[in-house]
Design a protein around this motif. Structure first.
Motif, PDB file in Angstrom:
ATOM      1  N   LEU A 274      43.679  35.320  40.703  1.00 19.78           N
ATOM      2  CA  LEU A 274      42.507  34.556  40.288  1.00 19.78           C
ATOM      3  C   LEU A 274      41.816  35.219  39.103  1.00 19.78           C
ATOM      4  CD1 LEU A 274      40.431  32.276  40.730  1.00 19.78           C
ATOM      5  CD2 LEU A 274      39.260  33.776  42.371  1.00 19.78           C
ATOM      6  N   ILE A 275      41.622  36.539  39.183  1.00 20.09           N
ATOM      7  CA  ILE A 275      40.965  37.268  38.100  1.00 20.09           C
ATOM      8  C   ILE A 275      41.812  37.210  36.830  1.00 20.09           C
ATOM      9  CG2 ILE A 275      40.141  39.534  37.333  1.00 20.09           C
ATOM     10  CD1 ILE A 275      38.419  38.084  39.465  1.00 20.09           C
ATOM     11  N   ALA A 276      43.129  37.338  36.975  1.00 25.02           N
ATOM     12  CA  ALA A 276      44.023  37.262  35.814  1.00 25.02           C
ATOM     13  C   ALA A 276      43.923  35.888  35.148  1.00 25.02           C
ATOM     14  CB  ALA A 276      45.460  37.550  36.242  1.00 25.02           C
ATOM     15  N   TRP A 277      43.863  34.820  35.971  1.00 25.42           N
ATOM     16  CA  TRP A 277      43.758  33.457  35.441  1.00 25.42           C
ATOM     17  C   TRP A 277      42.420  33.251  34.721  1.00 25.42           C
ATOM     18  CZ3 TRP A 277      40.542  29.249  36.987  1.00 25.42           C
ATOM     19  CH2 TRP A 277      40.880  28.026  36.391  1.00 25.42           C
ATOM     20  N   LEU A 278      41.338  33.729  35.321  1.00 27.22           N
ATOM     21  CA  LEU A 278      40.020  33.595  34.694  1.00 27.22           C
ATOM     22  C   LEU A 278      39.941  34.414  33.410  1.00 27.22           C
ATOM     23  CD1 LEU A 278      37.735  33.750  37.869  1.00 27.22           C
ATOM     24  CD2 LEU A 278      38.129  31.768  36.397  1.00 27.22           C
ATOM     25  N   ASP A 279      40.609  35.568  33.398  1.00 27.88           N
ATOM     26  CA  ASP A 279      40.665  36.376  32.178  1.00 27.88           C
ATOM     27  C   ASP A 279      41.359  35.618  31.053  1.00 27.88           C
ATOM     28  OD1 ASP A 279      39.272  38.734  32.196  1.00 27.88           O
ATOM     29  OD2 ASP A 279      40.810  39.849  33.289  1.00 27.88           O
ATOM     30  N   ARG A 280      42.460  34.953  31.399  1.00 24.31           N
ATOM     31  CA  ARG A 280      43.193  34.185  30.379  1.00 24.31           C
ATOM     32  C   ARG A 280      42.345  33.024  29.856  1.00 24.31           C
ATOM     33  NH1 ARG A 280      47.537  35.048  33.972  1.00 24.31           N
ATOM     34  NH2 ARG A 280      47.330  32.929  34.841  1.00 24.31           N
ATOM     35  N   LYS A 281      41.502  32.476  30.721  1.00 26.25           N
ATOM     36  CA  LYS A 281      40.597  31.401  30.314  1.00 26.25           C
ATOM     37  C   LYS A 281      39.410  31.937  29.520  1.00 26.25           C
ATOM     38  CE  LYS A 281      42.685  27.902  32.269  1.00 26.25           C
ATOM     39  NZ  LYS A 281      43.229  26.770  31.473  1.00 26.25           N
ATOM     40  N   GLN A 282      39.302  33.275  29.453  1.00 28.03           N
ATOM     41  CA  GLN A 282      38.233  33.956  28.703  1.00 28.03           C
ATOM     42  C   GLN A 282      36.842  33.510  29.169  1.00 28.03           C
ATOM     43  OE1 GLN A 282      39.262  33.202  24.558  1.00 28.03           O
ATOM     44  NE2 GLN A 282      40.497  35.058  24.493  1.00 28.03           N
ATOM     45  N   ILE A 283      36.681  33.450  30.476  1.00 32.14           N
ATOM     46  CA  ILE A 283      35.379  33.101  31.043  1.00 32.14           C
ATOM     47  C   ILE A 283      34.375  34.212  30.746  1.00 32.14           C
ATOM     48  CG2 ILE A 283      35.926  34.122  33.296  1.00 32.14           C
ATOM     49  CD1 ILE A 283      34.221  31.925  34.588  1.00 32.14           C
ATOM     50  N   SER A 284      33.160  33.825  30.459  1.00 29.85           N
ATOM     51  CA  SER A 284      32.105  34.812  30.236  1.00 29.85           C
ATOM     52  C   SER A 284      31.846  35.600  31.527  1.00 29.85           C
ATOM     53  CB  SER A 284      30.814  34.099  29.805  1.00 29.85           C
ATOM     54  OG  SER A 284      29.681  34.897  30.023  1.00 29.85           O
ATOM     55  N   LYS A 285      31.682  36.902  31.396  1.00 30.15           N
ATOM     56  CA  LYS A 285      31.434  37.744  32.578  1.00 30.15           C
ATOM     57  C   LYS A 285      30.121  37.343  33.256  1.00 30.15           C
ATOM     58  CE  LYS A 285      34.007  41.706  30.746  1.00 30.15           C
ATOM     59  NZ  LYS A 285      34.433  41.008  29.498  1.00 30.15           N
TER      60      LYS A 285
END
Length: 407
Positions: A274-285
């Motif tokens: 999940l974290i890897a996918w959100l990272d790829r989506k470049q979600i704001s922290k």
């Protein structure tokens, strides 16, 4: 499926032998910590304490965590992480065994404080050890492996603990908790060779402090307040919620253990992808932190929608989703907000947010339930977290404005 498994396991290749051993010891320690999720039930059902009394005892738990983390950090700098980890595990094990012999309110307050102080003194040492034993460039993955070991242990521990209570008794938990902590201490002593920390003089020569201290950084203080508020609600799942499961939904301890197992098991299986996918989506922290708070608030709200016991699983999954999204990204946000040379002090303040939550969260939740009941308490936490989520959005825009000002 094989490709998914291979990609998942690829995240952990190349980690040092010592990191794997450290993770194994951490898993044994956390799996053995079966008393903590059932402590509030034990205090009510076996010792006969009122909910406000249990709240004060859990506040002493938070105070001990706060003191232990601070003292453990100082001791790690003076005598080294190796001695601190072994001492914390062994003395914590002794503390768990002795805790069962206490039977007065003030005795439990003092006993829980001392136990948590000893047990949490090892937390800073574990992460210093991870930094020391990590290969170059592997520190993030090393800490992730240790975090997974903690969650895997915390998922199995309550499950086994609930079965032990249902089929044996509460007393067995204290012995098993204590002995597993001692086993973990011997594991560190026998398997993990002491190693010197990275050269302090070398670090000092290249360290340049920039920016301002965390307590003078208004936006970081706002972020700290948000994290304390979020954690205040989060800790309810490990003190007030087990009592709610028993008193309102009439669940036995072994079923409660299965519910808590859902949390840890879901994190172990899904958090990394999940974290890897959100990272790829470049979600704001900051926005990831918002979604973490939002899903936690939703988990309290759904509890009031129906008396169907299946809603407890839905709430647990919502809470877990919020935890998986919110905590890793809030940790990364704290690091991002920390200027060069001050990351230690910033991360120290960030880490204290959870200790403050233990200090006042359990007590506040117990007293709310005692005075107004569960329905009103879950409503209060839902509204409270909605406000905190909106505050997080405001922080997001303030940080964007701050970054624009730098450019």
């Amino acid at each position: 499926m094989i490709k998914i498994y291979s990609n998942y396991m690829a995240n952990f290749r190349g980690l040092s032998r010592e990191i794997w051993l450290l993770s194994l010891v951490t898993f044994i320690n956390r799996a053995g910590a079966m008393v903590i999720p059932f402590l509030s039930l034990y205090l009510v059902n076996v010792e006969g304490f009122t909910l406000p009394q249990v709240g004060w005892i859990m506040s002493c738990f938070g105070l001990g965590s706060l003191a232990g983390t601070y003292i453990g950090g100082r001791l790690t700098d003076t005598i080294g992480f190796y001695k601190v980890i072994i001492s914390s595990l062994f003395l914590g094990g002794v503390g768990f065994i002795l805790l069962q012999f206490l039977n007065t309110f003030y005795g439990f307050c003092i006993g829980i404080f001392i136990l948590t102080l000893m047990a949490d003194a090892g937390r800073p040492a574990i992460f210093v050890a991870a930094d020391t034993y990590s290969k170059p460039g592997n520190i993030t993955r090393s800490i992730t492996l240790i975090r997974l070991a903690i969650n895997l242990g915390f998922s199995i521990g309550p499950l086994v603990g609930g079965l032990i209570i249902a089929h044996i008794n509460y007393t067995s938990l204290f012995w098993i908790d204590g002995l597993t902590c001692m086993l973990a201490a011997f594991g560190v002593f026998l398997l993990l060779q002491p190693k010197k920390q990275k050269n302090k003089n070398e670090v000092k020569s290249i360290t340049v402090k920039e920016g301002i201290p965390p307590y003078l950084n208004k936006l970081f203080i706002l972020f700290f307040v948000i994290m304390v508020a979020n954690s205040l609600a989060f800790v309810q799942y490990f003190s007030v919620m087990p009592i709610y499961y028993e008193q309102v939904h009439f669940l036995s301890e072994d079923v409660i253990g299965w519910l808590l197992f859902i949390n840890g098991a879901t994190i172990v299986i899904f958090e990394m992808p999940l974290i890897a996918w959100l990272d790829r989506k470049q979600i704001s922290k900051t926005m990831a932190t918002f979604w973490g708070i939002f899903f936690l608030g939703l988990s309290f709200l759904v509890l009031n929608l129906t008396s169907w016991s299946g809603i407890l699983v839905v709430a647990m999954l919502l809470m877990t989703l919020g935890e998986m999204i919110g905590f890793p990204f809030s940790n990364a946000l704290a690091l991002e907000m920390a200027p060069k040379g001050r990351k230690g002090s910033y991360m120290g303040l960030y880490s204290m947010s959870f200790s403050f939550a233990h200090l006042i969260g359990h007590n506040g939740g117990m007293n709310l339930v005692n005075s107004f009941g569960y329905f009103s308490t879950w409503t209060v936490f839902s509204i409270f977290l909605l406000f905190i989520a909106l505050l997080t959005i405001w922080l997001y825009f303030q940080l964007k404005k701050s970054e624009a000002g730098k450019v």
